[in-house]
Enzyme design. Structure first.
Site, PDB file in Angstrom:
ATOM      1  N   ASN A   9       0.871  -1.177   0.000  1.00 52.35           N
ATOM      2  CA  ASN A   9       0.000   0.000   0.000  1.00 52.35           C
ATOM      3  C   ASN A   9       0.907   1.225   0.000  1.00 52.35           C
ATOM      4  OD1 ASN A   9      -1.754   2.077   0.562  1.00 52.35           O
ATOM      5  ND2 ASN A   9      -2.320   1.355   2.609  1.00 52.35           N
ATOM      6  N   TRP A  10       1.000   1.850  -1.161  1.00 56.72           N
ATOM      7  CA  TRP A  10       1.947   2.975  -1.297  1.00 56.72           C
ATOM      8  C   TRP A  10       1.402   4.271  -0.700  1.00 56.72           C
ATOM      9  CZ3 TRP A  10       3.952   2.316  -7.081  1.00 56.72           C
ATOM     10  CH2 TRP A  10       4.580   1.067  -7.192  1.00 56.72           C
ATOM     11  N   LYS A  11       0.154   4.254  -0.275  1.00 56.30           N
ATOM     12  CA  LYS A  11      -0.489   5.442   0.327  1.00 56.30           C
ATOM     13  C   LYS A  11      -0.266   6.665  -0.567  1.00 56.30           C
ATOM     14  CE  LYS A  11      -0.124   3.268   4.786  1.00 56.30           C
ATOM     15  NZ  LYS A  11      -0.045   3.385   6.214  1.00 56.30           N
ATOM     16  N   HIS A  95      -9.544   1.136   5.035  1.00 58.15           N
ATOM     17  CA  HIS A  95      -8.250   1.340   5.708  1.00 58.15           C
ATOM     18  C   HIS A  95      -8.440   2.267   6.905  1.00 58.15           C
ATOM     19  CE1 HIS A  95      -4.166   2.560   6.521  1.00 58.15           C
ATOM     20  NE2 HIS A  95      -3.798   1.463   5.894  1.00 58.15           N
ATOM     21  N   GLU A  97      -6.779   4.632   8.025  1.00 56.77           N
ATOM     22  CA  GLU A  97      -6.587   6.070   7.780  1.00 56.77           C
ATOM     23  C   GLU A  97      -7.857   6.697   7.226  1.00 56.77           C
ATOM     24  OE1 GLU A  97      -2.990   5.501   5.563  1.00 56.77           O
ATOM     25  OE2 GLU A  97      -2.005   4.937   7.441  1.00 56.77           O
ATOM     26  N   GLU A 167      -5.476  -4.978  10.671  1.00 53.38           N
ATOM     27  CA  GLU A 167      -4.487  -3.924  10.847  1.00 53.38           C
ATOM     28  C   GLU A 167      -4.773  -3.156  12.138  1.00 53.38           C
ATOM     29  OE1 GLU A 167      -2.484  -2.856   6.871  1.00 53.38           O
ATOM     30  OE2 GLU A 167      -4.203  -1.546   7.129  1.00 53.38           O
ATOM     31  N   GLY A 173       2.298   2.249  10.799  1.00 51.92           N
ATOM     32  CA  GLY A 173       3.250   3.342  10.637  1.00 51.92           C
ATOM     33  C   GLY A 173       3.940   3.739  11.934  1.00 51.92           C
ATOM     34  N   SER A 213       3.292  -2.119  10.449  1.00 53.12           N
ATOM     35  CA  SER A 213       4.742  -2.182  10.693  1.00 53.12           C
ATOM     36  C   SER A 213       5.346  -3.547  10.349  1.00 53.12           C
ATOM     37  CB  SER A 213       5.062  -1.783  12.139  1.00 53.12           C
ATOM     38  OG  SER A 213       4.642  -0.452  12.386  1.00 53.12           O
ATOM     39  N   GLY A 234       2.794  -1.159   4.317  1.00 51.28           N
ATOM     40  CA  GLY A 234       2.823   0.264   3.991  1.00 51.28           C
ATOM     41  C   GLY A 234       4.249   0.730   3.755  1.00 51.28           C
ATOM     42  N   GLY A 235       4.843   1.314   4.779  1.00 52.34           N
ATOM     43  CA  GLY A 235       6.183   1.912   4.676  1.00 52.34           C
ATOM     44  C   GLY A 235       7.215   1.047   3.973  1.00 52.34           C
TER      45      GLY A 235
HETATM   46  P1  PGA Z   1       2.753   0.270   7.722  1.00 48.54           P
HETATM   47  O1  PGA Z   1       1.299   0.471   7.058  1.00 48.54           O
HETATM   48  O2  PGA Z   1       3.320  -1.015   7.133  1.00 48.54           O
HETATM   49  O3  PGA Z   1       3.542   1.479   7.281  1.00 48.54           O
HETATM   50  O4  PGA Z   1       2.577   0.183   9.187  1.00 48.54           O
HETATM   51  C1  PGA Z   1       0.444  -0.606   6.872  1.00 48.54           C
HETATM   52  C2  PGA Z   1      -0.851  -0.137   6.251  1.00 48.54           C
HETATM   53  O5  PGA Z   1      -1.286   0.970   6.560  1.00 48.54           O
HETATM   54  O6  PGA Z   1      -1.465  -0.866   5.456  1.00 48.54           O
END
Ligand code: PGA
Length: 251
Positions: A9-11, A95, A97, A167, A173, A213, A234-235
């Site tokens: 997930n490149w956000k 998600h 967010e 999640e 993050g 993470s 994500g990251g």
């Molecule tokens: P993260 O994000 O790996 O940076 O914690 C995961 C996600 O939001 O899907």
């Protein structure tokens, strides 16, 4: 046998050039690997570029969101049919967010799930508790609500095109991942709950990713839990090497 599924997930990161570069590196690094499923979810504006890179490779293309209508006067929104048109196979829905920063409700998320499935997309439906909820021992209650409302009206057959992503909000993050035990417990609960909602067979074949993470050094332990069938990254998906290392840890 559930095939592990690793998605990036490149956000709201990358540029047109770096998205293309990253997709190229992932495609090259994976080669013809088919022992796990892999996908990347770039920002909307770069979907087409990345589609051109991943076409014909084992890397699937996913979007990070959609609007639950086929078309219409919805300024700024993107429909499921547009995503299909661009070559997307997956879409992330619910998600944290979007649940927390954009205040998306379970019923809105359910509309998105249904619209995506109708359009032929596979859905990655994210669920997860906040730290406060975990500390108040509300984790299962929260997961129950999110999964029950999120999957309302979804048939056992349509569930074959749905992936759950557990999640925990406190792990996204933050560099603080759930322990393998915490992840396993939540995943087992979710599978049980989906079994009650959609039948044992559908639940047994449901892919449940862990997200929050995930890094190359914690991936193997998480991914080898019996009910953890992949990762939503994500990251660590913003560079090809760590993303590929996580994917290889699934084997
Ligand atoms: P993260 O994000 O790996 O940076 O914690 C995961 C996600 O939001 O899907």
């Amino acid at each position: 046998m559930r095939k592990k599924f690793i998605a990036g997930n490149w956000k709201m990161f990358t540029t047109a050039a770096s998205a293309e570069q990253l997709a190229n590196a992932v495609v090259k690094g994976l080669g013809s690997e088919s022992r796990f499923t892999a996908a990347v979810c770039p920002p909307f504006p770069y979907l087409e570029r990345v589609a051109n890179v991943v076409r014909g490779s084992p890397v699937g293309l996913g979007a990070q969101n959609l609007y639950p209508e086929k078309e219409g006067a919805f300024t700024g929104e993107v429909s499921p049919t547009m995503l299909v048109d661009l070559g997307c196979r997956y879409v992330i829905v619910g998600h944290s967010e979007r649940r927390h920063k954009l205040r998306e409700s379970d019923s809105f998320i359910n509309r998105k799930v249904q619209a995506a499935l109708v359009a032929g997309l596979s859905v990655i439906l994210c669920v997860g508790e906040t730290l406060e909820e975990r500390e108040a021992d509300q984790t299962e209650k929260v997961l129950d609500t999110q999964v029950t409302k999120g999957l309302a009206g979804v048939s056992a057959e349509a569930l074959q095109r749905l992936v759950l992503a557990y999640e925990p909000v406190w792990a996204i993050g933050t560099g603080r991942n759930a322990t393998p035990d915490q992840a396993q417990q939540a995943h087992a609960f979710l599978r049980r709950r989906v079994g009650e909602l959609c039948g044992a067979e559908a639940a047994a074949s449901l892919i449940i990713q862990y997200g929050g993470s995930v890094k190359p050094d914690n991936a193997a332990q998480l991914l080898h839990q019996p009910d953890v069938d992949g990762a939503l990254v994500g990251g660590a998906s913003l560079q090809a090497e760590p993303f590929l290392a996580i994917a290889r840890a699934a084997l």
